[in-house]
Design a protein around this motif. Structure first.
Motif, PDB file in Angstrom:
ATOM      1  N   THR A  61       0.867  -1.175   0.000  1.00 41.33           N
ATOM      2  CA  THR A  61       0.000   0.000   0.000  1.00 41.33           C
ATOM      3  C   THR A  61       0.899   1.219   0.000  1.00 41.33           C
ATOM      4  O   THR A  61       1.635   1.464   0.965  1.00 41.33           O
ATOM      5  CB  THR A  61      -0.919   0.016   1.240  1.00 41.33           C
ATOM      6  N   ILE A  62       0.864   1.968  -1.100  1.00 39.15           N
ATOM      7  CA  ILE A  62       1.659   3.189  -1.221  1.00 39.15           C
ATOM      8  C   ILE A  62       0.893   4.292  -0.505  1.00 39.15           C
ATOM      9  O   ILE A  62      -0.282   4.524  -0.785  1.00 39.15           O
ATOM     10  CB  ILE A  62       1.890   3.558  -2.695  1.00 39.15           C
ATOM     11  N   LYS A  63       1.567   4.973   0.435  1.00 37.67           N
ATOM     12  CA  LYS A  63       0.892   5.981   1.247  1.00 37.67           C
ATOM     13  C   LYS A  63       1.665   7.288   1.245  1.00 37.67           C
ATOM     14  O   LYS A  63       2.880   7.297   1.109  1.00 37.67           O
ATOM     15  CB  LYS A  63       0.739   5.493   2.687  1.00 37.67           C
ATOM     16  N   GLY A  64       0.915   8.369   1.419  1.00 37.42           N
ATOM     17  CA  GLY A  64       1.507   9.677   1.600  1.00 37.42           C
ATOM     18  C   GLY A  64       1.361  10.079   3.060  1.00 37.42           C
ATOM     19  O   GLY A  64       0.280   9.982   3.627  1.00 37.42           O
ATOM     20  N   ALA A  65       2.462  10.497   3.666  1.00 36.79           N
ATOM     21  CA  ALA A  65       2.441  10.899   5.072  1.00 36.79           C
ATOM     22  C   ALA A  65       1.963  12.346   5.154  1.00 36.79           C
ATOM     23  O   ALA A  65       2.584  13.235   4.584  1.00 36.79           O
ATOM     24  CB  ALA A  65       3.831  10.756   5.680  1.00 36.79           C
ATOM     25  N   ASP A  66       0.859  12.563   5.826  1.00 36.59           N
ATOM     26  CA  ASP A  66       0.272  13.907   5.928  1.00 36.59           C
ATOM     27  C   ASP A  66       0.126  14.306   7.380  1.00 36.59           C
ATOM     28  O   ASP A  66      -0.917  14.126   7.992  1.00 36.59           O
ATOM     29  CB  ASP A  66      -1.105  13.935   5.249  1.00 36.59           C
ATOM     30  N   TRP A  67       1.183  14.838   7.948  1.00 35.72           N
ATOM     31  CA  TRP A  67       1.120  15.298   9.321  1.00 35.72           C
ATOM     32  C   TRP A  67       0.563  16.715   9.330  1.00 35.72           C
ATOM     33  O   TRP A  67       0.965  17.516   8.473  1.00 35.72           O
ATOM     34  CB  TRP A  67       2.510  15.269   9.953  1.00 35.72           C
ATOM     35  N   ASP A  71      -2.863   9.883   7.120  1.00 37.73           N
ATOM     36  CA  ASP A  71      -2.113   9.571   5.910  1.00 37.73           C
ATOM     37  C   ASP A  71      -3.063   9.193   4.778  1.00 37.73           C
ATOM     38  O   ASP A  71      -4.148   8.680   5.002  1.00 37.73           O
ATOM     39  CB  ASP A  71      -1.144   8.425   6.175  1.00 37.73           C
ATOM     40  N   ASP A  72      -2.623   9.470   3.556  1.00 39.65           N
ATOM     41  CA  ASP A  72      -3.411   9.180   2.357  1.00 39.65           C
ATOM     42  C   ASP A  72      -2.942   7.873   1.726  1.00 39.65           C
ATOM     43  O   ASP A  72      -1.743   7.664   1.569  1.00 39.65           O
ATOM     44  CB  ASP A  72      -3.227  10.275   1.299  1.00 39.65           C
ATOM     45  N   THR A  73      -3.881   7.031   1.338  1.00 43.62           N
ATOM     46  CA  THR A  73      -3.537   5.842   0.554  1.00 43.62           C
ATOM     47  C   THR A  73      -3.535   6.242  -0.911  1.00 43.62           C
ATOM     48  O   THR A  73      -4.535   6.701  -1.438  1.00 43.62           O
ATOM     49  CB  THR A  73      -4.546   4.706   0.795  1.00 43.62           C
ATOM     50  N   GLN A  74      -2.402   6.070  -1.563  1.00 47.22           N
ATOM     51  CA  GLN A  74      -2.278   6.423  -2.962  1.00 47.22           C
ATOM     52  C   GLN A  74      -2.676   5.246  -3.867  1.00 47.22           C
ATOM     53  O   GLN A  74      -3.289   5.434  -4.888  1.00 47.22           O
ATOM     54  CB  GLN A  74      -0.848   6.855  -3.286  1.00 47.22           C
ATOM     55  N   ALA A  98       2.775  20.964  -1.270  1.00 51.43           N
ATOM     56  CA  ALA A  98       4.014  21.559  -0.768  1.00 51.43           C
ATOM     57  C   ALA A  98       5.226  20.649  -0.949  1.00 51.43           C
ATOM     58  O   ALA A  98       6.354  21.113  -1.018  1.00 51.43           O
ATOM     59  CB  ALA A  98       3.852  21.901   0.709  1.00 51.43           C
ATOM     60  N   GLY A  99       5.047  19.362  -1.000  1.00 58.46           N
ATOM     61  CA  GLY A  99       6.129  18.384  -1.080  1.00 58.46           C
ATOM     62  C   GLY A  99       5.547  17.041  -0.691  1.00 58.46           C
ATOM     63  O   GLY A  99       4.496  16.982  -0.057  1.00 58.46           O
ATOM     64  N   ASP A 100       6.213  15.977  -1.055  1.00 57.63           N
ATOM     65  CA  ASP A 100       5.641  14.654  -0.884  1.00 57.63           C
ATOM     66  C   ASP A 100       6.492  13.811   0.058  1.00 57.63           C
ATOM     67  O   ASP A 100       7.722  13.846  -0.007  1.00 57.63           O
ATOM     68  CB  ASP A 100       5.538  13.964  -2.250  1.00 57.63           C
ATOM     69  N   GLU A 101       5.824  13.096   0.924  1.00 60.63           N
ATOM     70  CA  GLU A 101       6.469  12.170   1.846  1.00 60.63           C
ATOM     71  C   GLU A 101       5.776  10.821   1.649  1.00 60.63           C
ATOM     72  O   GLU A 101       4.632  10.655   2.047  1.00 60.63           O
ATOM     73  CB  GLU A 101       6.306  12.624   3.301  1.00 60.63           C
TER      74      GLU A 101
END
Length: 142
Positions: A61-67, A71-74, A98-101
């Motif tokens: 599961t590819i995820k984006g860390a959104d603090w 977190d978002d599941t991509q 703003a940028g991707d984690e």
């Protein structure tokens, strides 16, 4: 008295013969993201060392860390080995303006069908032009 002595001797032998349970091995997965020679393609690789021989990645599961938000599941993709690598559209990794984690949660499956999850390291960068809209596919082999 002989019974108590025999019982204590048997108990002592059991304690000596039965080894202490060892701590479960720890699995580890590592994420690497490498831009390809075109602006649209990026290679993403997840490589895992399992808890035990025979364990395999079942899904990633590819995820984006959104603090500080959740977190978002991509994307969720099938996998059937210890290394999962695909060339994907870099828009899939663009989870934030703003940028991707990005990190991956690997679902591991044991030979007897038990599951456990391993989170990779987080990779920061700026991929794509817009946040991905639509249903992305899981890419193709490099």
């Amino acid at each position: 008295m002989k019974r108590i002595s025999a019982l204590l001797t048997t108990l002592a032998l059991c304690l000596v013969v039965v080894p202490h349970a060892e701590a479960a091995a720890t699995a580890k997965c590592t994420l690497t993201i490498t831009p390809k020679d075109t602006e649209d393609d990026t290679t993403i690789t997840v490589q895992c060392t399992p808890r035990a021989e025979g364990d395999r990645i079942d899904y990633v599961t590819i995820k984006g860390a959104d603090w500080p938000d959740g977190d978002d599941t991509q994307k969720v993709c099938q996998a059937h080995s210890l290394i999962w690598t695909r060339v994907i559209d870099s828009q899939l990794l663009n989870e934030d303006l703003a940028g991707d984690e990005i990190y991956v949660e690997a679902r591991m499956r044991t030979p007897d069908a038990r599951l456990y999850y391993v989170k990779t390291n987080e990779v920061s960068g700026k991929w794509g032009v817009n946040v991905y809209i639509g249903e992305p596919d899981c890419g193709h082999l490099p």
